[in-house]
Design an enzyme around this catalytic site. Structure first.
Site, mmCIF file in Angstrom:
data_model
loop_
_atom_site.group_PDB
_atom_site.id
_atom_site.type_symbol
_atom_site.label_atom_id
_atom_site.label_comp_id
_atom_site.label_asym_id
_atom_site.label_seq_id
_atom_site.Cartn_x
_atom_site.Cartn_y
_atom_site.Cartn_z
ATOM 1 N N SER A 179 -17.596 5.569 -108.195
ATOM 2 C CA SER A 179 -18.512 5.966 -107.116
ATOM 3 C C SER A 179 -19.406 7.152 -107.448
ATOM 4 O O SER A 179 -20.298 7.485 -106.653
ATOM 5 C CB SER A 179 -17.725 6.262 -105.845
ATOM 6 O OG SER A 179 -17.419 5.069 -105.160
ATOM 7 N N LYS A 182 -23.178 6.819 -107.182
ATOM 8 C CA LYS A 182 -23.977 7.088 -105.978
ATOM 9 C C LYS A 182 -24.869 8.326 -106.151
ATOM 10 O O LYS A 182 -25.881 8.464 -105.452
ATOM 11 C CB LYS A 182 -23.070 7.257 -104.763
ATOM 12 C CG LYS A 182 -22.323 5.986 -104.356
ATOM 13 C CD LYS A 182 -21.490 6.219 -103.118
ATOM 14 C CE LYS A 182 -20.778 4.953 -102.658
ATOM 15 N NZ LYS A 182 -19.690 4.534 -103.572
ATOM 16 N N SER A 356 -18.723 8.486 -99.311
ATOM 17 C CA SER A 356 -18.726 7.468 -100.372
ATOM 18 C C SER A 356 -18.981 6.095 -99.762
ATOM 19 O O SER A 356 -18.235 5.144 -99.972
ATOM 20 C CB SER A 356 -17.408 7.470 -101.154
ATOM 21 O OG SER A 356 -17.553 6.762 -102.372
#
Length: 518
Positions: A179, A182, A356
């Site tokens: 993640s 991102k 997230s």
């Protein structure tokens, strides 16, 4: 309540002391006057009352000033209240040392995340330890070795103010970022669209057929809830649409919905998964099947159909009957009856990073694709992200994008790129990228770090987490003991114990925050 009263009492005392001279002057003003002119009792009472009110307002203003919401060192009042609730009295840098025998240990201060951003910008390089200073390799090396026994890891630390790389190990080796991808998605979206860009959902009436089309604008934060909390509301859109229809004498329509803004497969390559709904230009509450706003949860099979059905129900509540909605495409001649827009893109980016949020990430990747002239699909979004980062002059060697969320294991990023992204977000010449830093979860307080660092650098580390099976990553910022804002990226692959790897990440970031290293 006792702890809060004890914390407020000294502040009120200081405020009272500061206001006492003014109160005395006000009292004297009330007492003094022409002795030869008798004054009615009502006037004397009024002046005493006015003096008391003024003194009370001065005292209240002093108390509010002392209480917050921010103090001189940038620590949030809310964080201090939470620290008190956790029985961590006061803050080490805010008037109470907490060193009294038997007293709870003090809560740490939260240094300003943007400290030193006005400094000189320079190319990323290397820096040797100053004489007598601690070497970062001696501090971080042993901790990094605990990341992935038998696996691989990479790390980089950069001074955001100068751009100098203070530490690196395998920093140019591409690894699965999970993640932390991102961060790249956020930088690309803000660069392509601008921090003030909004995403609009509208209802349009076809002039020839009388068909009402709910047109998806790709807003992943559109909500059908009664309390919108500032997000675009599907109920408000229905109310505005119903009013416009009534003004035209229409109380029954054929309803359809348009999702053609996005193209390509709606389902992520990982398949049906609680972490992500099918990607659609029209969705309400991310297709969640409960009242949650973040985290994994089962999703509806068709988010667009679900949103359109809710829209039809709200129209019915407003007195407009509809047919059962089906897919369609609004023509260029369709008249917009009502619309609702998301908060600015900067707010969407912050929510994406803090929680997230995979749904927001994939939507922003497609919005970036549209702004870059690419198809609004997984592939188009991935190409657009790379294109935007290349325009910023970021080091893309070895990087490979396949989605916007980092759920795809084929994504590859380097520690060098992640720290460069964070440093670029701190560039004084690019204030539009600042939400990338302000959206990072705060250790021990917000988002995906809310339950971490409770025994470590709570409030000091701000970072984006990344977790897949066998993958643990962390990338963010800390202000070290010398007051330098540092960007760091730690990536580990082939981990066998996710909790052990997470603990190692947290310990390494904590050590960096506590280190005045070179």
């Amino acid at each position: 309540m006792v702890r809060i009263a004890n914390a407020v009492r000294p502040r009120l005392a200081r405020a009272t002391t500061a206001a006492r001279p003014r109160i005395a002057r006000l009292a004297n003003a009330v007492r003094l006057g022409p002795a030869h002119l008798p004054r009615p009792q009502t006037v004397r009472t009024w002046r005493y009352t006015a003096g008391a009110v003024t003194a009370g307002l001065a005292l209240a203003a002093g108390a509010v000033t002392v209480a917050g919401p921010w103090d001189a060192n940038g620590q949030r009042t809310a964080e201090r209240v939470r620290a008190a609730a956790l029985e961590r009295s006061g803050g080490a840098d805010h008037g109470r040392s907490g060193t009294t025998a038997g007293a709870p240990r003090p809560a740490p201060s939260a240094p300003p995340v943007l400290t030193g951003l006005g400094g000189v910008k320079a190319a990323v390089g290397t820096k040797k330890a100053a004489p007598g200073g601690k070497d970062l390799s001696d501090v971080l090396g042993p901790l990094l070795d605990a990341f992935a026994p038998g696996g691989s890891h990479a790390a980089a630390v950069v001074d955001v103010t100068t751009g100098e790389r203070l530490y690196g190990t395998e920093a140019d080796t591409p690894l699965t970022p999970a993640s932390t991808t991102k961060i790249a998605t956020a930088v690309a979206a803000l660069s392509a669209l601008g921090a003030d860009h909004r995403l609009t959902t509208r209802a349009a009436l076809e002039p020839d057929t009388g068909e009402l089309v709910l047109v998806g604008g790709g807003d992943p934060t559109l909500t059908a809830r009664e309390k919108t909390d500032g997000w675009a509301g599907l109920r408000a859109l229905a109310d505005g649409t119903a009013q416009a229809l009534r003004e035209r004498g229409i109380d029954k329509v054929t309803l359809s919905y348009d999702t053609t803004l996005f193209t390509g497969p709606a389902l992520h390559p990982i398949g049906v998964n609680d972490n992500l709904a099918a990607v659609s230009a029209l969705t309400a509450d991310e297709g969640r099947t409960d009242g949650s706003t973040s985290g994994p949860v089962p999703r509806v099979a068709d988010p667009a159909a679900d949103a359109a059905a809710k829209f039809a129900a709200y129209l019915a509540d407003a007195g407009v009957r509809t047919t059962s909605p089906g897919p369609s495409k609004a023509t260029a001649r369709a008249e917009t009856l009502a619309s609702v827009s998301s908060p600015p893109l900067s707010v969407l980016v912050e929510r994406m990073l803090t929680n997230s949020d995979n749904d927001i990430a994939e939507a922003l990747a497609r919005q970036t694709a549209l702004a870059s002239g690419e198809p609004a699909s997984f592939e188009g979004g991935a190409r657009a992200i790379a294109t935007q980062l290349r325009k910023l002059g970021l080091p893309l060697a070895g990087a490979s994008f396949h989605d916007g969320s980092g759920l795809d294991r084929e994504d590859k990023l380097t520690a060098n790129l992640l720290t460069a992204l964070l440093a670029k977000a701190g560039d004084p010449a690019r204030p539009g990228l600042r939400p990338v830093l302000t959206g990072l979860p705060v250790a021990g307080f917000t988002g995906t770090l809310a339950d971490r660092y409770t025994d470590g650098a709570a409030g000091l580390v701000r970072a984006k987490t990344g977790t897949l099976t066998g993958v643990n990553t962390l990338a963010g910022t800390v202000v070290d003991t010398d007051g330098h804002l540092l960007a760091f990226a730690f990536l580990a692959s082939d981990t066998t114990d996710p909790q052990q790897a997470q603990t190692a990440l947290d310990r390494t970031a904590t050590a960096l925050a506590a280190c005045g290293c070179h």
